[in-house]
Design an enzyme around this catalytic site. Structure first.
Site, PDB file in Angstrom:
ATOM      1  N   CYS A  64       0.839  -1.204   0.000  1.00 53.62           N
ATOM      2  CA  CYS A  64       0.000   0.000   0.000  1.00 53.62           C
ATOM      3  C   CYS A  64       0.875   1.256   0.000  1.00 53.62           C
ATOM      4  CB  CYS A  64      -0.973  -0.053   1.184  1.00 53.62           C
ATOM      5  SG  CYS A  64      -2.415   1.025   0.998  1.00 53.62           S
ATOM      6  N   HIS A 121      -3.335  -5.818   0.994  1.00 53.80           N
ATOM      7  CA  HIS A 121      -2.642  -6.056   2.261  1.00 53.80           C
ATOM      8  C   HIS A 121      -2.572  -7.541   2.617  1.00 53.80           C
ATOM      9  CE1 HIS A 121      -2.424  -1.858   3.880  1.00 53.80           C
ATOM     10  NE2 HIS A 121      -3.405  -1.675   3.009  1.00 53.80           N
ATOM     11  N   GLU A 135      -0.753  -8.903   4.834  1.00 52.22           N
ATOM     12  CA  GLU A 135      -0.602  -9.054   6.292  1.00 52.22           C
ATOM     13  C   GLU A 135      -1.946  -9.030   7.001  1.00 52.22           C
ATOM     14  OE1 GLU A 135      -0.928  -4.581   5.932  1.00 52.22           O
ATOM     15  OE2 GLU A 135      -0.344  -6.291   4.687  1.00 52.22           O
TER      16      GLU A 135
END
Length: 231
Positions: free
Chosen positions: A86, A196, A198
């Site tokens: 990002c 994302h 994660e």
């Protein structure tokens, strides 16, 4: 294997990235402040999402001049693994480690929701445990994720197999050229992506499809460094 999560003023996904490394592969991981000038200790460096320096000038434009960036460029040249997520992707673009630029989402709205990505390149340290053409569920959260490059750059990206992820056909959330969600450098050791991974490492989060990105990094590093590194 040693991981670093860079922290800029305004980073807000640093803890998510730290926990993803800790929980999925159990490797040593440190927060590294933007004033650091030595990254030689680290094998993989993650630039997390957020709003570095408030994005007051342009996303990633101020972070690009942080002291740690010279060390990051050196690390990339040495073949170390660099993952920009990002805002981290935006910083990699501003620094010239990846080609292209980011524009405002075509809708001019912040988009935050699950997104389906098609895996286009599995010959990178980040994607070796995925299958080419596989659809994975990785969330997005951005207002300026509309990836842009000129036709010549796009042709180079395609010719060199640098497009790593595309948004599922017909579901592009931001207007990015050729539905691009993530690209790598020619050498394949620097990856930038808007979604994302994660935030997708446990089913309780809605998807565990991001786990294989972290396990891919570790397994690639272990293969590169031989069996002695595994123990």
């Amino acid at each position: 294997m040693n991981f670093a999560v860079l922290v800029f003023p305004g980073s807000n996904c640093d803890i998510d990235c730290y926990k993803a490394v800790e929980d999925t592969i159990g490797q040593p991981v440190d927060y590294v402040w933007h004033t650091e000038t030595d990254l030689s200790k680290y094998d993989c460096i993650i630039l997390p999402g957020g709003f570095s320096y408030g994005d007051y000038l342009r996303t990633g434009a101020i972070a690009r001049f942080a002291p740690v960036m010279n060390a990051l460029v050196q690390a990339a040249a040495l073949g170390k693994y660099i993952l920009g997520i990002c805002n981290g992707f935006q910083i990699l673009l501003e620094s010239g480690l990846l080609p292209g630029a980011m524009l405002r989402n075509r809708s001019l709205k912040f988009r935050c929701h699950a997104a389906l990505l098609q895996v286009e390149n599995t010959d990178t340290p980040f994607t070796k445990e995925y299958n080419k053409g596989e659809l994975i569920n990785i969330p997005i959260a951005h207002g300026e994720g509309n990836y842009y490059c000129d036709e010549a750059t796009l042709a180079e990206l395609k010719a060199n197999n640098q497009i790593v992820f595309r948004y599922e056909a017909g579901s592009n959330p931001n207007g990015s050229v050729d539905d691009i969600a993530g690209i790598c450098n020619r050498e394949g050791n620097v990856l930038g992506m808007m979604p994302h991974p994660e935030r997708a490492v446990h089913e309780i989060l809605g998807s565990a499809d991001g786990r294989r990105m972290f396990t891919s990094i570790l397994s690639t590093w272990r293969e590169k460094h031989g069996a002695a590194a595994i123990g």
